[in-house]
Structure formats: C-alpha cells, structure tokens
Design an enzyme around this catalytic site. Structure first.
Site, short mmCIF file in Angstrom:
data_model
loop_
_atom_site.label_atom_id
_atom_site.label_comp_id
_atom_site.label_asym_id
_atom_site.label_seq_id
_atom_site.Cartn_x
_atom_site.Cartn_y
_atom_site.Cartn_z
N LYS A 73 0.67 -1.02 -0.12
CA LYS A 73 -0.08 -0.06 0.07
C LYS A 73 0.84 1.26 -0.05
CE LYS A 73 -0.41 0.40 4.91
NZ LYS A 73 -1.16 -0.37 6.04
N ARG B 184 -6.43 0.23 17.44
CA ARG B 184 -7.14 0.49 16.01
C ARG B 184 -8.12 -0.77 15.91
NH1 ARG B 184 -3.65 1.08 10.46
NH2 ARG B 184 -4.18 -1.00 10.46
C1 LIG Z 1 0.10 -0.96 6.84
C2 LIG Z 1 -0.40 -2.21 7.51
C3 LIG Z 1 0.91 -3.01 7.67
C4 LIG Z 1 2.25 -2.71 7.38
O1 LIG Z 1 2.90 -1.87 8.22
P1 LIG Z 1 4.36 -1.40 8.02
O2 LIG Z 1 4.38 -0.53 9.04
O3 LIG Z 1 4.39 -0.62 6.63
O4 LIG Z 1 5.24 -2.44 7.98
C5 LIG Z 1 0.47 -4.02 8.27
N1 LIG Z 1 -0.72 -4.56 8.69
C6 LIG Z 1 -1.82 -3.69 8.62
C7 LIG Z 1 -3.02 -4.07 9.09
C8 LIG Z 1 -1.67 -2.60 8.01
O5 LIG Z 1 -2.81 -1.64 7.69
#
Ligand SMILES: *Cc1c(COP(=O)(O)O)cnc(C)c1O
Length: 359
Positions: free
Chosen positions: A37, A132
């Site tokens: 993402k 969250r």
């Molecule tokens: C964005 C996201 C990640 C990845 O996190 P990073 O800090 O970029 O490694 C993992 N799990 C969820 C649910 C996310 O939304």
C-alpha cells in the site's frame, strides 16, 4: 539527464531489502507478507519484491489488489483493511484472505464465498493495546464459535496491529498475549492455525534481536522493505537500504530574500496564520512540487544544509543559504521520503517514475 519532478526507484535495493527481511524472518520461522500500500501497489515495484523472494502480498486497498490481479499477479493476497460490508463479493473474488474484527462482515463474507463455491480465509484481529481495529480478547471466543458454523470461511489465524494508532510498541508482553488468545481459539476450533500475525515493520526489531515470542509466525512488512526505516521506534534499520526511493524536483527559482514576509498579514493558502523567525536575508530556492504531491513533513532534503521552509499547493520553498551544493535554476533537488511522503508521492499523477536496476 532526467528533468522535472520524478521519483527514482532502485529496484535492486528493493529486492535486497525484501530478501534480507525474508531471510531474517525465515531464520525465526516467520513468514513475511510484503505490504504494497505504501506505493499504491505499482506492479514494477511488486515485481522487485517478488524477485527478492516475497511470495505473499498484502494491501489495505482492494483497488490496489485488483490492479495487481489485472497485471497478472497470481500470488496469495491478503486484504489488510477490515472489509466494508459493501465489498464482500469483491473481497472473496480478488483476495485469498482478509483481516477481520466484525462478525457481521464475516457472516457476509461467508455468504459471498459460499454462493460462488469458494473458501475465504479469515484472520481475526485481536486488540492488545494499540486501539485500532480488533476484537477485545474476551469477545474473541464467542466470535470464534459462531464463525465455525459458517460455510465458505475458515479462521486461518489471529493477528494484531502495533504502532498504528496508539503508537504502542510490540513487546514480548503484548505479543505473548496474542499467542495466548491464539491458543484458546485453536482449542475451540479443534485445529492448528496457519498464522499468528504479530504486526508490521515495528515488530521486525524483536525478530532481529531474537526476542520474538515463539508463537508468532507471520509479519506484514511494508515500511521496512520500502524505506529501511522503523517510524514507531524512530530509527533506520541498519541492515536495510534507506535510499531505494529518491524524489528529484527541478528548481524553478533561486533568489536572496528576507526571511520574514512583509505587508499586512492575513492567512496563508491553507487558512493558517504563518509564523516566521527573522534570520535576515537568506538564499532560497523554489522547486516544482507542492502539497498536492506531498505535505512538507513527508520529505527531507538529502543535502543536510537545505531546509524546507514551507509549501503551497504547487511550490515548495527551501532555504539553501547553508547548502553543500550550488543550486541553480533548472537543477535538481533530491529528497528522501518517509512513509507519508511515499504514500502521497506514489498517488500523485504529477510525479513521474523512473526505474533503476531493472532485473
Ligand atoms: C499498513 C499495514 C501493515 C504494514 O505496516 P508497515 O509499518 O508498513 O510495515 C501491516 N498490517 C496492517 C493491518 C496494515 O494496515
């Protein structure tokens, strides 16, 4: 020479970061989901991650996963953002698994999957402190029992988030709490889970230091692979490259100007009252980049003598009085990106992308 405003992506460095992350995790029996993402799942970059050995991917946006499917990626894909009720048919069609915290949504994923004869994997998100998404541990058992009755879906495991909303660090304590919930739910389910997913980049440090609780067998890593940084711990990850992405922007003005604006003061272009420190007359540059591309906080000039003074929608103003290089109109200014900057720059249609070291 390239001109204008463009993002230079070093595919070899991304492949290296992917490989090092995979190898570190594999040594601790942890699988890695490569999270796409941060760069809107641009297929060239996903290919570099695959070249580095990543076999499973994950993204928060279904649009990105659809783009990857349309680009021929057949790999295992997980939807990271808990699904909307309005998208369950598509979630089942395009992804292999999704993170979930609402029974109502899982029930509808079940109907969507059952109606087309598919099986969709559910990772139950468990709240262990960051606040969250996630089921409270005491509510997870009841949800587990109900999901066992549903056709078309199977609980593949549990997961949690760290360092996202609450800035909570992953520790032996909170990840062990997750493992404990996993054990309870496996007892209810009567089978072993495939995954106990212990967070993202901020959890890499525990793996690197050998302190990861043994039950954790998956991490979902974006930032570390892409930028070589761990924002939650406020550090560069020493065994990863930090410069796989470099933003270049063409300089469109260089002048000596006073450091405090003059005339009657109103609000700036975004409705804020700007505040200035009087540093006398300073040499400044403007680059062809603005808030429409990224907030100033997303970027850091590589030249330690250059400071971002501010930005409007299309202009970014830099103090270059103490710069190490001699900047001229038509030259390029180079920036390092943080996660926020990368997210924004990759979704700006005004920033071209240049790929280096294609495999
Ligand atoms: C964005 C996201 C990640 C990845 O996190 P990073 O800090 O970029 O490694 C993992 N799990 C969820 C649910 C996310 O939304």
């Amino acid at each position: 020479m390239e001109r204008g405003t463009f993002l230079e992506v070093d595919l070899k460095k991304l492949a290296e970061n992917s490989r090092r992350t995979m190898e570190l995790c594999a040594a601790h029996h942890i699988e890695v989901l490569g999270v796409t993402k941060g760069f809107s799942a641009i297929p060239e970059i996903v290919r570099a991650m695959a070249d580095g050995g990543i076999t499973k991917f994950a993204d928060a946006r279904l649009e990105n996963i659809k783009l990857l499917r349309a680009s021929g990626f057949l790999q295992h894909m997980t939807l990271l953002r808990i699904p909307m009720l309005s998208q369950t048919d598509e979630v089942v069609f395009y992804t292999n698994a999704s993170l979930n915290s609402e029974y109502e949504v899982i029930e509808q994923l079940s109907s969507s999957a059952a109606s087309v004869g598919r099986r969709h994997d559910i990772v139950l998100m468990i709240e262990v402190g960051d606040l969250r998404e996630g089921l409270l541990p005491e509510d997870a058992r009841a949800v587990m029992r109900r999901v066992l009755e549903l056709p078309g879906v199977r609980v593949a495991g549990v997961g949690t988030n760290m360092g996202c909303y609450g800035g909570i660090l992953p520790t032996d304590r909170n990840l062990t709490a997750l493992c404990r919930v996993a054990e309870e739910l496996q007892n209810i389910a009567g089978y072993d889970f495939d995954v106990v997913s212990g967070g993202g980049t901020s959890s890499l440090m525990l793996a690197a230091s050998g302190e990861m609780p043994a039950g954790i067998n998956q991490l979902r890593v974006g930032e570390g692979i892409l930028l070589g940084t761990d924002t939650t711990h406020n550090m560069d990850i020493p065994w990863l490259n930090q410069d796989a992405f470099v933003l270049h922007s063409e300089i469109i003005e260089v002048k000596e100007k006073p450091s405090v604006p003059y005339g009657e003061t109103g609000l700036d272009a975004f409705g804020n009252t700007p505040v200035f420190e009087d540093m006398g007359v300073r040499r400044r540059a403007i680059v062809a980049l603005g808030r429409q591309d990224s907030p100033p906080a997303g970027l850091t000039p590589f030249d330690p003598g250059v400071k971002i003074l501010g930005a409007s929608s299309d202009h970014m103003i830099l103090d270059i009085e103490d710069a190490e290089r001699d900047y001229r109109v038509g030259g390029l200014m180079d920036f390092r990106l943080n996660y926020q900057g990368l997210l924004n720059i990759c979704s700006s249609k005004y920033v071209r992308r240049i790929y280096k070291n294609k495999a």
